[in-house]
Design a protein around this motif. Sequence first.
Motif, PDB file in Angstrom:
ATOM      1  N   GLN A 168      32.866  37.044  39.760  1.00 15.49           N
ATOM      2  CA  GLN A 168      33.188  37.972  40.827  1.00 15.49           C
ATOM      3  C   GLN A 168      32.938  37.264  42.150  1.00 15.49           C
ATOM      4  O   GLN A 168      31.895  36.629  42.330  1.00 15.49           O
ATOM      5  CB  GLN A 168      32.324  39.232  40.734  1.00 15.49           C
ATOM      6  CG  GLN A 168      32.814  40.363  41.598  1.00 15.49           C
ATOM      7  CD  GLN A 168      32.136  41.678  41.232  1.00 15.49           C
ATOM      8  OE1 GLN A 168      31.158  41.688  40.488  1.00 15.49           O
ATOM      9  NE2 GLN A 168      32.656  42.761  41.737  1.00 15.49           N
ATOM     10  N   LYS A 182      38.152  39.801  33.504  1.00 15.60           N
ATOM     11  CA  LYS A 182      37.948  40.759  32.417  1.00 15.60           C
ATOM     12  C   LYS A 182      38.235  39.967  31.154  1.00 15.60           C
ATOM     13  O   LYS A 182      39.386  39.728  30.811  1.00 15.60           O
ATOM     14  CB  LYS A 182      38.891  41.948  32.544  1.00 15.60           C
ATOM     15  CG  LYS A 182      38.542  42.878  33.701  1.00 15.60           C
ATOM     16  CD  LYS A 182      39.461  44.082  33.751  1.00 15.60           C
ATOM     17  CE  LYS A 182      39.108  44.997  34.904  1.00 15.60           C
ATOM     18  NZ  LYS A 182      40.041  46.123  35.033  1.00 15.60           N
ATOM     19  N   PHE A 242      37.921  38.183  40.091  1.00  9.72           N
ATOM     20  CA  PHE A 242      37.050  38.724  39.050  1.00  9.72           C
ATOM     21  C   PHE A 242      37.746  38.526  37.707  1.00  9.72           C
ATOM     22  O   PHE A 242      38.949  38.312  37.640  1.00  9.72           O
ATOM     23  CB  PHE A 242      36.720  40.206  39.290  1.00  9.72           C
ATOM     24  CG  PHE A 242      37.915  41.125  39.276  1.00  9.72           C
ATOM     25  CD1 PHE A 242      38.326  41.762  38.106  1.00  9.72           C
ATOM     26  CD2 PHE A 242      38.626  41.360  40.447  1.00  9.72           C
ATOM     27  CE1 PHE A 242      39.412  42.615  38.108  1.00  9.72           C
ATOM     28  CE2 PHE A 242      39.722  42.209  40.452  1.00  9.72           C
ATOM     29  CZ  PHE A 242      40.118  42.838  39.280  1.00  9.72           C
ATOM     30  N   LYS A 244      40.266  38.281  46.318  1.00  6.79           N
ATOM     31  CA  LYS A 244      39.086  38.717  45.583  1.00  6.79           C
ATOM     32  C   LYS A 244      39.297  38.311  44.129  1.00  6.79           C
ATOM     33  O   LYS A 244      40.340  38.576  43.548  1.00  6.79           O
ATOM     34  CB  LYS A 244      38.889  40.220  45.714  1.00  6.79           C
ATOM     35  CG  LYS A 244      38.482  40.615  47.111  1.00  6.79           C
ATOM     36  CD  LYS A 244      38.001  42.033  47.171  1.00  6.79           C
ATOM     37  CE  LYS A 244      37.514  42.326  48.590  1.00  6.79           C
ATOM     38  NZ  LYS A 244      36.954  43.650  48.723  1.00  6.79           N
ATOM     39  N   ARG A 271      30.939  36.324  33.585  1.00  2.00           N
ATOM     40  CA  ARG A 271      31.326  37.395  34.505  1.00  2.00           C
ATOM     41  C   ARG A 271      31.515  36.761  35.874  1.00  2.00           C
ATOM     42  O   ARG A 271      30.559  36.293  36.491  1.00  2.00           O
ATOM     43  CB  ARG A 271      30.245  38.478  34.561  1.00  2.00           C
ATOM     44  CG  ARG A 271      30.643  39.639  35.450  1.00  2.00           C
ATOM     45  CD  ARG A 271      29.642  40.779  35.295  1.00  2.00           C
ATOM     46  NE  ARG A 271      30.034  41.888  36.137  1.00  2.00           N
ATOM     47  CZ  ARG A 271      29.557  42.100  37.362  1.00  2.00           C
ATOM     48  NH1 ARG A 271      28.677  41.257  37.876  1.00  2.00           N
ATOM     49  NH2 ARG A 271      29.953  43.133  38.071  1.00  2.00           N
TER      50      ARG A 271
END
Length: 197
Positions: free
Chosen positions: A9, A34, A32, A30, A7
Amino acid sequence: DFLKQSRIQGELAIGSLNLKNTKFIDVTAKLFNKGATLHLDPFKAKAFQGDLATTASVDFASKPLALAVQPDLKNIQIGDLLAAFFDFERLSGLGGLDLDMKTKGADVKQMLQNLNGTGHINLSDGALMGIDIEKLIASGLSLQSLNKESYSGKTVFAGMKGDLKANNGVIDLNNFAINSPVFDLVGKATTDANKES
């Protein structure tokens, strides 16, 4: 595999980033993920003498890599962008480019051949290199005059706009319009990255 089990972030900030003959200044993003898809949303930078804002994602599970971008470029020099990424030096102008594109590939040729999506281009104070439409009009349109030597040169324009649609490397420029001090030109144009036509 790492991304699938992780994960991620965070935020990215780079003062100056060089990427394929282009310098991006004041880069922020930013980050992140998935699964195996890494997202940069939003990604902002100064480039091509203007401003770039985009959302982007890279699917590392796809073979080849799949890239999706939605760039909004304002007050950029379009010729600088085309020359830097596509080795294309036939268009100049100041303006905006708004795209929603997806592609796959490991190099520019493969990415162009897999390009899908839509967009809009709106330029001012530019030129098309390689063709002098004013000279072509002044000499009169005929089959004899339609050879490269007769209309070589450049076409200066005050404004150029059009809607883009890409379908598996076939790129249509619909509602194409050029306004110049001497003439107005409207029409359609198509290029096929698969046949390089």
